[in-house]
Design an enzyme around this catalytic site. Structure first.
Site, short mmCIF file in Angstrom:
data_model
loop_
_atom_site.label_atom_id
_atom_site.label_comp_id
_atom_site.label_asym_id
_atom_site.label_seq_id
_atom_site.Cartn_x
_atom_site.Cartn_y
_atom_site.Cartn_z
CE LYS A 59 42.84 42.05 44.50
NZ LYS A 59 42.89 40.71 45.11
CG ASP A 93 41.32 38.25 38.60
OD1 ASP A 93 42.29 39.02 38.63
OD2 ASP A 93 40.80 37.77 39.63
CG ASP A 136 44.35 41.73 38.29
OD1 ASP A 136 43.26 42.27 38.05
OD2 ASP A 136 44.48 40.80 39.11
CG ASP A 147 41.06 40.78 41.48
OD1 ASP A 147 42.09 41.01 40.81
OD2 ASP A 147 40.93 39.80 42.23
NE ARG A 148 46.58 41.51 42.41
CZ ARG A 148 47.73 41.18 42.96
NH1 ARG A 148 48.81 41.85 42.67
NH2 ARG A 148 47.80 40.16 43.81
CB SER A 204 44.87 36.84 40.27
OG SER A 204 44.79 38.21 40.53
CG HIS A 205 48.89 38.87 40.39
ND1 HIS A 205 47.99 38.36 41.30
CD2 HIS A 205 50.12 38.56 40.85
CE1 HIS A 205 48.66 37.79 42.29
NE2 HIS A 205 49.95 37.89 42.04
#
Ligand code: G16
Length: 551
Positions: free
Chosen positions: A384, A287, A285, A289-290, A121-122
């Site tokens: 998300k 991937d 981010d 999703d943010r 992710s982030h």
């Protein structure tokens, strides 16, 4: 010819030793790259997933990642292991790239047995950064806690794994590659995703808004959303190429920490504060999703963003009928609750972790949800969705003709403002942060009614969630303390870090509709922050007098 149509797949069994540190955190297994590079480390975890889910023969699996270092290696490996386990088809994106929301969408569309997503992710990428992997179920959502535990238990007992011998795979060639009974399909992820977005938002209106001279800047931070943003903003909406920043996905994210927040994306705060700031500035981010949303002179805090979305949903074609209910994670501010109350909608409060929203979405109890950690989403997918959130705001600006500051001021005048900030304390010794939480937990029964730095504690408890759909309980999900002056403090430990521990302290104070809304959140929360430090004895336990980051 290797891999001819009717060849049975050659499968080898490879011996290995189990690793006992493969317990997934808030969202999958995340570790330093060097940990994943230990012999058979990734293989062990993938084998544990495949054995635990035991997909039916011939099933489809979605496999994709955010493009970070080890991405293509991981996808090729998983493809060979999936083929050895009788999977009939693996679907991935070009170059093995799939954003997390696009992967979730594909799992649902393809009625797949699930998806393996290679992402941390982030967290930073590159050889010295982080790598991660998570399993998403056939609903498209992240594995629930019970399944994650079962995978962990299986991983602890893995002594061998299976690998099919396939000819070299071409992850960059769209289309089907057949190897006997097994197929690898490489699809155009951005095109599939963009089509869905066209069914939810008014592309005509957004294109007209851009043609009228309004300006957009989207920063992909050299992560997975670059090609998606290019497809949507440039190809389908006609935005000029300079609307995109850092759009090329790179294995080390070009050195960026791909976490769209005011600290790691400070350059976007500076852009928003520039006299010539674009009308909408946004980022996603690693991937995808943010999301981070900014307008001239203003960051839209994610806690406010989801509340504004609910209050204005009827302005957007895909959401004219509103939502059956909404949800937020417990540490997220109560701005969403205020709007839900006025609309007469249920507002569910879940533990941190997007996976907790999935049952509510599947059961049709909610249609919109959000978290303080820059995550917002809806029922179109079970993750998300960063670009979805950006399009929501873009459509809202185009539909109302208003600016972001104008929308926010009107919102606060109607519902009041929930001043909010998260203070993160990074400690190398995880035991010190755990001791702080343990001590606070032990003191909870005595706290109610006590005076703490100028305000009386009205309620102090360790959040326990009972899922209204399946009745499962999740205990110890964060310590929350409410005060008589309508402020709230939440303490919990992050579940996404890869070294030491991060104590997250969430601060919130409500300013009524008639109050002052244009102040700086840090200044408005200074007294609550001091109270949080005293109550949690943060310096005593962590040695830190100040937070490592204020988000
Ligand atoms: C994950 C979860 C989110 C959570 C976030 C932060 O997001 O899906 O639900 O809010 O981590 O979690 P923590 O506070 O435990 O670090 P992502 O974007 O990292 O997948």
């Amino acid at each position: 010819m290797p891999g001819a149509m009717s060849d049975p797949l050659q499968v080898s069994t490879i011996h290995c030793q189990p690793y006992r540190d493969q317990r997934p955190g808030t969202a999958g297994l995340r570790k330093k790259v060097e940990v994943f590079r230990q012999p058979h480390y990734l293989e062990t975890f993938v084998e544990a997933i495949l054995r635990t889910i035991a997909p039916p023969p011939g099933a489809t699996l979605i496999v994709g990642g955010d493009g970070r270092y080890l991405n293509e290696h991981g996808i090729e490996l998983i493809t060979r292991m999936a083929a050895a386990h009788g999977i009939g088809k693996v679907v991935t994106g070009i170059g093995g790239l799939l954003s997390t929301p696009a992967a979730s969408l594909l799992i649902r569309r393809q009625r797949a047995a699930g998806g393996l997503l290679l992402t941390a992710s982030h967290n930073p990428g590159g050889p010295s950064g982080d790598f991660g992997i998570k399993f998403n179920t056939p609903s498209g959502g992240q594995a629930p806690a019970s399944l994650s535990e079962a995978i962990f238990a299986t991983a602890c007992e893995i002594h061998d794994y299976r690998l099919a011998s396939l000819p070299p795979l071409d992850l960059h060639r769209p289309g089907r590659q057949r190897f006997g009974s097994f197929t690898l399909e490489v699809i155009d992820g951005p095109a599939v995703y963009a089509e869905l977005m066209e069914s939810l938002f008014d592309f005509e209106r957004m294109a007209a808004w851009l043609r009228d001279g309004h300006r957009l800047r989207f920063d992909a931070l050299h992560a997975v959303t670059g090609p998606y943003a290019e497809e949507i903003f440039c190809r389908r909406l006609g935005a000029p190429r300079e609307s995109l920043l850092h759009a090329e996905p790179l294995p080390d994210f070009g050195g960026f920490h791909p976490d769209p927040n005011p600290v790691d994306a400070a350059h976007l705060i500076a852009l928003a504060n520039d006299a010539a700031a674009p009308d909408l500035i946004a980022a996603s981010d690693g991937d995808g999703d943010r999301n981070m949303i900014l307008g001239p002179g203003m960051l839209v805090h994610p806690c406010d963003s989801v509340a504004v979305m609910l209050a204005n949903a009827q302005q957007l074609p895909g959401y004219r009928d509103g939502f059956p209910g909404v949800a937020r994670s417990m540490p997220t501010s109560r701005a969403l609750d205020a709007v839900a109350r006025e609309l007469g909608l249920p507002c569910y409060e879940t533990p941190t972790g997007w996976r907790y929203f999935c049952n509510l979405l599947d059961a049709g109890l909610i249609g919109l949800c959000g978290e303080e950690s820059f995550g917002t989403g809806a029922a179109h997918t079970r993750e998300k969705d960063g670009l979805w959130a950006v399009l929501f705001w873009l459509n809202l600006l185009a539909a109302t003709g208003r600016s972001i500051p104008d929308i926010m001021r009107r919102h606060w005048q109607r519902f009041g403002r929930h001043y909010y900030q998260r203070h993160d304390y990074h400690v190398d010794d995880a035991g010190r942060a755990e001791a702080l939480v343990a001590e606070l937990r032990a003191r909870l029964p005595a706290l109610a009614g006590q005076d703490c730095a100028g305000s009386r504690v009205t309620l102090a408890e360790d959040f326990c969630y009972r899922d209204p759909v399946d009745g499962s309980e999740s205990a110890q999900q964060g310590i929350r303390v409410f005060f008589a002056d309508d402020s709230r403090i939440v303490y919990r430990l992050s579940g996404t870090g890869t070294s030491g521990a991060t104590l997250r302290v969430y601060l919130e104070r409500h300013e009524p509709a008639a109050g002052r809304h244009d102040a700086e959140a840090g200044e408005q929360l200074a007294a609550v922050a001091k109270r949080a430090r005293l109550l949690g004895r943060i310096e005593h336990f962590t040695g830190l007098a100040e937070p490592s980051a204020r988000i």
